[in-house]
Design a protein around this motif. Structure first.
Motif, PDB file in Angstrom:
ATOM      1  N   TRP A   1     -13.303 -14.018  30.015  1.00 28.09           N
ATOM      2  CA  TRP A   1     -12.125 -14.300  29.155  1.00 28.09           C
ATOM      3  C   TRP A   1     -12.537 -14.010  27.921  1.00 28.09           C
ATOM      4  N   GLU A   2     -13.766 -14.184  27.275  1.00 34.30           N
ATOM      5  CA  GLU A   2     -14.262 -13.711  25.792  1.00 34.30           C
ATOM      6  C   GLU A   2     -14.036 -12.292  25.688  1.00 34.30           C
ATOM      7  N   ASP A   3     -14.481 -11.412  26.759  1.00 35.23           N
ATOM      8  CA  ASP A   3     -14.264 -10.047  26.791  1.00 35.23           C
ATOM      9  C   ASP A   3     -12.893  -9.489  26.619  1.00 35.23           C
ATOM     10  N   ARG A   4     -11.865 -10.505  27.456  1.00 34.30           N
ATOM     11  CA  ARG A   4     -10.558  -9.702  27.318  1.00 34.30           C
ATOM     12  C   ARG A   4      -9.682 -10.246  25.986  1.00 34.30           C
ATOM     13  N   ILE A   5     -10.278 -11.495  25.566  1.00 34.12           N
ATOM     14  CA  ILE A   5      -9.699 -11.939  24.247  1.00 34.12           C
ATOM     15  C   ILE A   5     -10.010 -11.542  22.948  1.00 34.12           C
TER      16      ILE A   5
ATOM     17  N   THR B   1      -1.440 -19.112  21.799  1.00 30.25           N
ATOM     18  CA  THR B   1      -2.112 -19.250  23.222  1.00 30.25           C
ATOM     19  C   THR B   1      -1.950 -18.681  24.281  1.00 30.25           C
ATOM     20  N   LYS B   2      -0.769 -17.943  24.360  1.00 34.41           N
ATOM     21  CA  LYS B   2      -0.197 -17.401  25.508  1.00 34.41           C
ATOM     22  C   LYS B   2      -0.976 -16.309  25.973  1.00 34.41           C
ATOM     23  N   ASP B   3      -1.743 -15.592  25.133  1.00 34.07           N
ATOM     24  CA  ASP B   3      -2.762 -14.457  25.360  1.00 34.07           C
ATOM     25  C   ASP B   3      -4.008 -15.019  25.578  1.00 34.07           C
ATOM     26  N   ALA B   4      -4.278 -16.078  25.117  1.00 38.15           N
ATOM     27  CA  ALA B   4      -5.593 -16.733  25.053  1.00 38.15           C
ATOM     28  C   ALA B   4      -6.035 -17.680  26.355  1.00 38.15           C
ATOM     29  N   LYS B   5      -4.782 -17.690  27.140  1.00 36.16           N
ATOM     30  CA  LYS B   5      -5.024 -18.760  28.352  1.00 36.16           C
ATOM     31  C   LYS B   5      -5.957 -18.244  29.449  1.00 36.16           C
ATOM     32  N   TRP B   6      -6.650 -19.069  30.162  1.00 40.20           N
ATOM     33  CA  TRP B   6      -7.513 -18.659  31.115  1.00 40.20           C
ATOM     34  C   TRP B   6      -6.859 -18.344  32.219  1.00 40.20           C
ATOM     35  N   ARG B   7      -7.374 -17.432  32.840  1.00 36.95           N
ATOM     36  CA  ARG B   7      -6.591 -16.702  34.197  1.00 36.95           C
ATOM     37  C   ARG B   7      -7.479 -17.510  35.376  1.00 36.95           C
ATOM     38  N   SER B   8      -6.810 -17.703  36.546  1.00 37.88           N
ATOM     39  CA  SER B   8      -7.599 -18.483  37.557  1.00 37.88           C
ATOM     40  C   SER B   8      -8.697 -17.399  38.133  1.00 37.88           C
ATOM     41  N   LYS B   9      -9.818 -18.130  38.385  1.00 37.43           N
ATOM     42  CA  LYS B   9     -11.177 -17.396  38.788  1.00 37.43           C
ATOM     43  C   LYS B   9     -11.478 -16.569  37.888  1.00 37.43           C
ATOM     44  N   GLU B  10     -11.420 -16.653  36.582  1.00 34.61           N
ATOM     45  CA  GLU B  10     -11.894 -15.965  35.558  1.00 34.61           C
ATOM     46  C   GLU B  10     -13.172 -16.894  34.824  1.00 34.61           C
ATOM     47  N   SER B  11     -14.240 -15.983  34.648  1.00 33.27           N
ATOM     48  CA  SER B  11     -15.402 -16.579  34.044  1.00 33.27           C
ATOM     49  C   SER B  11     -15.274 -16.518  32.591  1.00 33.27           C
TER      50      SER B  11
END
Length: 190
Positions: free
Chosen positions: A99-103, A85-95
């Motif tokens: 998030w889905e595009d990044r993960i 889950t460390k790569d899948a954590k939400w970043r602050s101010k991320e829609s």
């Protein structure tokens, strides 16, 4: 009613078969006994090696189901692929879409057999976006140049060039000047 924390299940799976876990310790123990010629003393532990791997996979599967029940399908996919889950954590101010595009590419690279697909997917997206940019850039240039040729600065330049060509001694150049004078592209809008 489910009483399981998916992050704890993943942590337990990591303790079993990630680097420095039980699997590594068992492998090291079997290697040492083989070097010392006393493998018969650990013969009873051989099935434990397979049990540890199978249990870690089962724990990750169950953690994925727990994430699905919590409404986190991307975390479930990351868990099933062996990622954390460390790569899948939400970043602050991320829609959510960002998030889905990044993960998504990260998840694809974690799934065995699909590792190259994540990089290809990223490259395909870049080529697609780059192609669209080139396509729209060319079309905009075509529209702006055509409009300028009809009513703008390029139009007066075209008329001056056509007039100069028609005053030439060469028949072919005069003919080209006549054709250039007739060029009148349609006016287009963006």
């Amino acid at each position: 009613m489910r009483m399981v924390n998916p992050e704890q299940l993943q942590h337990l799976a990591r303790l079993l078969n990630d680097r420095g876990g039980v699997t590594d310790d068992l492998t090291a123990a079997f290697t040492r006994t083989r070097q010392q010629g006393v493998t018969d003393r650990l013969a009873a532990l051989k099935p434990l090696h397979h049990w540890v791997d199978d249990t870690a996979v089962d724990l990750r599967r169950r953690a994925g189901y727990a994430y699905l029940e919590d409404g986190k399908p991307m975390l479930a996919l990351a868990t099933w692929a062996g990622g954390g889950t460390k790569d899948a954590k939400w970043r602050s101010k991320e829609s959510l879409a960002d998030w889905e595009d990044r993960i998504k590419p990260k998840i694809l690279t974690l799934i065995p057999g699909l590792a190259p697909l994540g990089a290809v997917g990223d490259a395909k997206a870049i080529v697609h976006d780059g192609g669209l940019a080139v396509f729209h850039g060319i079309n905009m240039t075509k529209i702006l140049a055509g409009n300028s040729l009809r009513e703008g600065w390029l139009g007066s330049l075209k008329n001056n060039a056509a007039l100069s060509m028609q005053n030439s001694d060469s028949v072919k150049v005069r003919w080209l000047g006549t054709i250039l004078e007739r060029v009148n592209p349609a006016l287009r809008s963006l």
